[in-house]
Design a protein around this motif. Structure first.
Motif, short mmCIF file in Angstrom:
data_model
loop_
_atom_site.label_atom_id
_atom_site.label_comp_id
_atom_site.label_asym_id
_atom_site.label_seq_id
_atom_site.Cartn_x
_atom_site.Cartn_y
_atom_site.Cartn_z
N SER B 359 0.83 -1.21 0.00
CA SER B 359 0.00 0.00 0.00
C SER B 359 0.87 1.26 0.00
CB SER B 359 -0.94 0.00 1.21
OG SER B 359 -0.18 -0.01 2.40
N LYS B 360 2.14 1.10 0.28
CA LYS B 360 3.05 2.26 0.28
C LYS B 360 3.64 2.51 -1.11
CE LYS B 360 4.39 1.81 5.11
NZ LYS B 360 3.58 0.60 5.43
N ASN B 361 3.51 1.54 -1.99
CA ASN B 361 4.07 1.67 -3.33
C ASN B 361 3.00 2.28 -4.25
OD1 ASN B 361 4.26 0.66 -6.18
ND2 ASN B 361 6.19 -0.19 -5.44
N PHE B 362 3.38 3.35 -4.94
CA PHE B 362 2.38 4.10 -5.69
C PHE B 362 1.77 3.26 -6.83
CE2 PHE B 362 3.93 6.02 -9.76
CZ PHE B 362 2.70 6.37 -10.32
N LEU B 419 -3.12 5.92 1.57
CA LEU B 419 -2.30 5.62 0.39
C LEU B 419 -1.43 6.83 0.02
CD1 LEU B 419 -4.95 3.75 -1.82
CD2 LEU B 419 -3.22 2.78 -0.28
N PRO B 420 -0.36 6.59 -0.73
CA PRO B 420 0.49 7.72 -1.14
C PRO B 420 -0.31 8.76 -1.95
CG PRO B 420 1.49 5.59 -1.74
CD PRO B 420 0.11 5.30 -1.26
N GLU B 421 -0.06 10.02 -1.67
CA GLU B 421 -0.71 11.16 -2.36
C GLU B 421 -0.65 10.97 -3.88
OE1 GLU B 421 -2.29 15.07 -1.19
OE2 GLU B 421 -1.57 13.40 0.00
N LEU B 422 0.56 10.61 -4.33
CA LEU B 422 0.79 10.44 -5.77
C LEU B 422 -0.18 9.42 -6.36
CD1 LEU B 422 2.71 11.17 -8.11
CD2 LEU B 422 4.20 9.28 -7.37
N ALA B 423 -0.43 8.35 -5.62
CA ALA B 423 -1.31 7.29 -6.11
C ALA B 423 -2.75 7.77 -6.19
CB ALA B 423 -1.22 6.06 -5.20
#
Lengths: 434, 571, 252
Positions: B359-362, B419-423
């Protein structure tokens, strides 16, 4: 007289399936196309060392008993054991192996195959890096470079080279041997090496270093390779690396010279990494040259039924796997078990002395068509039908393709599967009684 | 003669237009019947949710999964979902269990049963290795099975297409289905497997396959035509080219469009497109990677010739396995992961690589969203089959978690927050408030499978259907599935009852019985003259190029102890 | 302080699996309670009291609990597995997996430790005053990580695959190491005072120092001058180049 075509030879891991067998009066009278090793299995079986009757050791001597008595005695051994080793199961059918797994599970035994003294390290290598492989027909049709590493098919797999490898022909290899370069890497110049275009002689036990050097060359780091590695000059290493890179399709066939040499499974692990590196340039795969005709099947069945290909320890109820701790010779040399069942394999002939000495001290149950050195240490002996001749069933070729072995002649002997089923019943009966 | 009367069941049975209504179900000799005698065994469902047994229409459960097991002793001790994973000791009824993504055969049978599933479809059978698939089928307890046979890079297929021999092609497909005891035609990265024979791939629908002078588009069209010529119960089942690559949604839509004009021989889809999550990627590379689900869903909403399945990606460790050989090699290099490969002569490639969706990987977070977006953006649930492409997007024991994501916007929002903002900027999911209800879930998990596979006795509870029944411990009348997602997940993780062919196999989440399941396969016949003409070519293939003899190639009857043969005749 | 002393009543042949013997499990418990704890003995279970003489002195927290094995336990596996604190002292040889998966505390082995000592450990300390077996600080089959934290000191020699798949932590071997120490190191530190061979193959990150002789260097390391370590100058190598490794290998 019956002529049976497309019979499968249940001798080595090549599992040739084009044999024609003639049967007269329930005897095999003619065998076509098999190699000398396979032929001997088909026609030689009545000529040597069949166990004729169930036996139990009484006062130090094996004496003939009824089948029921032998089952009773074997059942007692299994039911009373704190930890049994169940070993072998490679010269038999997948159906028998499946039953043997059930027996091991119910008796909380250790369960291991002949891979323990053979290609077991190949499985460990796959668990480290994966196994980039192909079926033998892919190699036959495509490979313009075939490497035989630490194996000698000319003797161990006599028809391999004509059916699947350099001397076969295929779609992109219409001229067969002429369309293929053949490299042999070994510590000695074997009869296979004499057929090769290039032979690389390694100093014993240096496969791992040589593999690492080949990878350095393939990956463009020639500068880190010293002048000589594994006794091989740097130029020669680079030459082989370039042959591999420049091939359209290469296959590395590897044998016990790789899996049982000094660095054991780390050699196979490094072969797998080399294959991955090579696919950056061109197609490459690896195939292990498995010995017993169904040692591959043992690995397959054990994996789908227990999660692990060998060295499975049910002592604590669930399956635990740790070769080095749970392999047949690991526990025998340490004396970690108090009973053994040895089936369709000859531990007596292939195990180190320490293991055999220990086997002689504990109750041993043998299931086998033939008397062999294991019989010498056995306390209960079951004669069995010869699978692939007297019994049908499934076997896996060295490349993981399964084939159905035919029953060619009738027999009075029970199959491994039947004997194992009876043992399961007997152990349940004893436990329920208790 | 066994009888069973299930009283007070709240039945969701979309094929019979029953929308979670309280009723009684009568079972006799393994079938749903009108009524039973007073001697019938009684089960009081007490208002609990009742559906037909679940039907997994695309999973990797036999054959290739063994490659995954073999390389993964570490998976055998994973236990993230206690009761549905990890090592479990044998009992009087059950065998020892291990594993999570690649559980042993016994665990597959028990765990699917606990989730209320009674039928599963192995998604990829190489013909030459079909015997192995059926050996594992036989070892999986309880469940009924069917398998799809691979025709993606088959030489005989490609040569008949090149030589414009559609009748012989159909004859060969019929023979190969019979040989492999397969149920339908699977096409994975058409042509890509052959290119992978030289460590290459095909780049799209019109990129010719090396040495064969046919394109992936031609392979798809010709096999679709053969499929209809043979009047097969299922349509072609395709894994599109360029799977796993940013920008591949265009290939996916083009593949779907390509098959718009296929004339179906039966009342069903012309094509099933599988695990579309992996084929709905936009962007030009991993840096500008984003969801392509809205574009794919838009197209599907306007199309009426296809069904598809999700291939949802779930966070955590998974195991990818596919006949898409070049994809798996690329995965292993990208992820520095271990890699197994098995090319099958004249037929296929394949690979297996472990992955972890973090879940940390975009990229992983966007993949997680895409599967859900597809389910929620496609309006008609009768086009959508629920899958995770188990264990590719996550193993099947994650299904209860996946259902609740589709049923609860609240649950989704809670996860998206972390989740990451970018994602979040690259997905459409935050803007979607649709929530599936239990009726729609029943469509996606059992009813559509019955229709798309042409199996009228599966996936429904009408009279005459197989008495494969799942009773879940929630009450549809009172539960708010969008809020009480934990209760929903728990109920779907272990049934109150699973009934298979009229026999209680799970009670209160525990295995009660382990009968053997059936194997469905399709026997299609073509005119003898056509078959004879085809055999002339096939015999040559065996003589010159296969490493086994033809006589030892076909799966023998011994490997299907409980076969169900579906006969069809060529049109 | 609580001191629990155990000695085998009788030397066993079939191994005992004693993952329940940890300070975490013993702290605050009486003799009777400890005697009742089960261990695996072959394919059945037995109580500690059946197999061991047990004496307990005091009662205290996990941190202040010390378990002493009086004599050899060469067929007792998994002692101290998963322990988080406290101390274990083994006055003799010990079987496999001692201290595996431990997260804290200390184990002292005044004898030899069989293979997989400190396997997958994450914290704490193990001192072996005799020799270590195979896979000191290694990982389970197929795992990407062995030991990830803590410290192991072996005052004798070790066999092959020292610190396989090391992901963190420190291992010091004061004697010789067998084949392939530090293989697939991804971030830990290994110091070998004695001799070894084929060191640090496929190292991705971390440091390996060999003060004795390296019989065979892996042909996958690039020499990059010298580096000081603990006041001594070593030849510095980086690699393994075949895995794009950034590990540092210091040899004489």
């Amino acid at each position: 007289m019956a002529v049976i075509t497309d019979a499968i030879c249940s001798l080595c891991g090549s599992l040739c399936d084009d044999i024609t067998v003639t049967v007269e009066d329930n005897k095999i009278t003619s065998v076509e196309r098999a190699c000398i090793l396979g032929r001997n299995k088909f026609v030689g079986m009545f000529l040597h060392d069949r166990i004729e009757s169930p036996m139990i050791r009484k006062n130090g001597e094996l004496v003939d008993v009824s089948y029921e008595e032998a089952i009773e005695e074997a059942g007692k051994i299994l039911a009373n054991s704190k930890r049994t080793l169940s070993y072998g199961w490679c010269s038999t059918s997948c159906e028998a192996i499946s039953k043997a797994i059930q027996l091991a599970e119910e008796t909380k035994s250790l369960f291991d195959s002949t891979a323990n003294v053979c290609h077991g390290p190949s499985a460990l290598a796959v668990q480290e890096k994966g196994g980039p492989a192909a079926t033998l027909g892919v190699v036959k049709n495509r490979a313009d470079l075939m490497v035989f590493w630490g194996c000698n098919p000319a003797h161990a797999h006599p028809r391999h080279m004509s059916r699947y490898s350099p001397f076969s022909t295929g779609s992109f290899r219409q001229k067969g041997r002429k369309d293929t370069k053949m490299v042999v890497i070994d510590v000695r110049k074997t009869d296979t090496a004499k057929l090769a275009d290039k032979y690389v002689q390694l100093e014993p036990g240096t496969d791992y270093l040589y593999l690492s050097a080949i990878r350095s060359a393939v990956n463009g780091h020639e500068d880190v390779i010293p002048d000589k590695v594994a006794g091989v000059p740097k130029e020669d290493i680079i030459e082989v690396a370039n042959m591999l890179k420049d091939a359209k399709f290469s296959c590395i066939f590897y044998g016990m010279g790789v899996t049982q040499s000094r660095s054991k499974y780390k050699n196979g692990d490094m072969v797998s990494s080399l294959i991955s590196d090579l696919n950056q340039h061109s197609k490459s795969v690896m195939i292990g040259m498995r010995g017993h005709y169904n040692v591959t099947g043992f690995g397959q069945v054990a994996t789908w039924e227990t999660g692990f290909p060998m060295a499975i320890d049910f002592t604590r109820g669930t399956a635990y796997y740790n070769p080095g701790e749970t392999g047949a010779n690991d526990v025998l040399t340490r004396g970690d078990v108090d009973a053994a069942i040895i089936a369709a394999a000859d531990a007596g002939a292939h195990f180190p002395q320490d293991s055999i000495k220990y086997l002689a001290k504990i109750p041993v149950i043998q299931i086998d068509p033939y008397a062999n050195p294991t019989t010498e240490v056995a306390d209960v002996v079951f004669p069995a039908a010869v699978v692939g001749v007297e019994a049908e069933g499934t076997a896996y070729r060295m490349d993981g393709i399964s084939l159905r072995m035919k029953k060619l002649i009738d027999t009075k002997f029970k199959t491994d599967e039947e004997i194992t089923s009876d043992l399961i019943q007997k152990v349940r009966e004893i436990k329920r009684g208790a | 003669m066994s009888e069973l009367l299930i009283k007070n069941a709240v039945v969701c049975d979309p094929l019979n237009n029953i929308n979670c209504e309280k009723m009684d179900l009568s079972v006799k000799d393994g079938k749903i019947v009108e009524s039973v005698s007073s001697a019938a065994k009684l089960i009081d469902a007490g208002g609990k949710l009742t559906m037909a047994g679940g039907f997994d229409g695309h999973t990797h459960c036999a054959g290739k999964i063994n490659v995954g097991r073999f390389m993964s002793p570490h998976d055998m001790r994973m236990n993230p979902i206690p009761g549905l994973s990890g090592k479990v000791a044998p009992t009087a009824t059950t065998r020892a269990q291990v594993g999570y993504n690649t559980p042993n055969t016994f665990a597959i049978g028990y765990r699917y049963s606990k989730l209320g599933y009674t039928t599963i479809t192995e998604a990829a059978i190489p013909i030459l290795a079909a015997r192995h698939t059926h050996e594992e089928f036989e070892s999986i307890p309880i469940l009924d099975k069917l398998g799809l046979t691979l025709f993606s890079s088959n030489w005989q297929v490609m040569e008949y297409i090149r030589d414009n021999e559609p009748d012989k092609l159909a004859a060969y497909v019929a023979w190969a289905l019979r040989s492999s005891r397969g149920y339908g035609i699977k096409i994975v990265n058409p042509g890509g497997g052959e290119a992978w024979g030289w460590a290459k791939n095909v780049s799209g629908l019109d990129d010719p396959v090396p040495n064969f002078d046919v394109t992936p588009a031609q392979i798809l069209l010709a096999l679709a035509e053969a499929n209809e010529k043979l009047n097969l119960p299922h349509s072609i089942h395709i894994h599109c080219n360029n799977l796993g690559k940013p920008g591949n949604y265009e290939t996916t839509i083009a593949s779907m469009k390509l098959l718009e004009n296929v004339k179906t021989s039966r009342d069903r889809q012309a094509v099933h497109v599988t695990h579309v999550q992996f084929n709905a990627y936009a962007g030009t590379g991993w840096r500008d990677f984003e969801t392509g689900a809205p574009m794919v869903a838009d197209y599907i909403n306007g199309a009426n010739h296809l069904t598809f399945d999700l291939g949802m990606a779930m966070f955590g460790p998974a195991m990818t396995m596919t006949a898409d050989g070049p994809l798996e090699y690329a995965n292993s290099r990208l992820l520095h992961a271990k890699w197994s490969n098995q090319d099958v002569e004249l037929e296929e490639a394949s690979g297996v690589v472990p992955v972890t969706y973090s879940s940390k990987n975009f990229v992983n977070a966007v993949q997680w969203a895409i599967g859900q977006e597809l389910a929620l953006l496609v309006k008609d649930p009768w086009k959508v089959m629920f899958t995770t492409d188990s264990p590719n997007g996550g193993t099947f024991v994650n299904y209860p978690e996946a259902y609740t994501l589709l049923m609860s916007a609240k649950k989704r929002a809670e996860i998206i927050e972390g989740l990451p903002e970018l994602a979040i900027g690259r997905m459409a999911l935050p803007g979607i408030d649709r929530e599936l209800d239990l009726y729609e879930l029943a469509i996606m998990t059992r009813a559509i499978q019955s229709k798309m596979y042409g199996m009228a006795t599966k996936g429904n509870l009408g009279v005459g259907a197989d008495a494969d029944i799942a009773i879940y411990d929630i009450n549809p009348d009172s539960i708010d599935t969008s809020v009480e997602h934990e209760a929903v997940k728990k109920a779907f993780s272990g049934t109150a009852y699973t009934i298979k062919s009229g026999e209680i196999i799970v009670k209160d989440g525990e295995i009660a019985a382990t009968p053997e399941g059936k194997t469905y396969w399709v026997n299609a016949t073509v005119p003898k003259a056509t078959e004879d003409a085809m055999m002339v070519n096939l015999v040559q293939k065996f003589k010159r190029y296969y490493s086994v003899n033809m006589a030892n190639y076909m799966v023998e009857d011994a490997y299907l102890p409980h076969p169900v043969e579906i006969k069809t005749e060529a049109i | 302080m609580q001191i629990v002393t155990l000695s085998l009543k009788e030397q066993n042949i079939v191994p005992i699996e004693a993952d329940t013997i940890t300070p975490d499990n013993f702290a605050g418990k009486s003799t009777d309670e400890i005697e009742a704890i089960l261990v695996y003995y072959g394919n059945s279970q037995a109580s500690i009291g059946e197999l061991f003489n047990v004496s307990v002195d005091g009662s205290d927290s996990v941190e202040n609990t010390k378990i002493i094995f009086d004599g050899n336990v060469p067929r007792v596996k998994r002692i101290g597995q998963g322990m988080s604190a406290g101390e274990i002292e083994i006055n003799g040889n010990v079987d496999m997996h001692c201290g595996s998966n431990m997260t804290g505390g200390k184990i002292t082995i005044n004898g030899n430790a069989d293979s997989w000592v400190g396997c997958e450990m994450k914290g704490g300390e193990i001192v072996v005053n005799g020799n270590g077996g195979y896979y000191v600080g290694g990982g389970y089959r197929g795992e990407a990580c062995g030991m990830a934290g803590g410290k192991i000191t072996i005052n004798g020699n070790v066999r092959d695959f020292l610190g396989e798949h090391l992901c963190g932590g420190e291992i010091i071997v004061n004697g010789d190491a067998g084949l392939l120490p530090g293989i697939s190191n991804s971030g830990g530190t290994i110091i070998i005072e004695g001799n070894t061979t084929m060191v640090a193959s496929e190292m991705k990150a971390g440091t390996v120092v060999v003060k004795g002789n390296v019989a065979e260097m892996m042909p996958a390391f690039r020499e990059e001058g010298t580096e000081e370590f603990h006041g001594v100058t070593f030849r510095k190598f980086t690699g393994d180049v075949n895995v794009g490794g950034k590990g540092v290998l210091l040899v004489k």
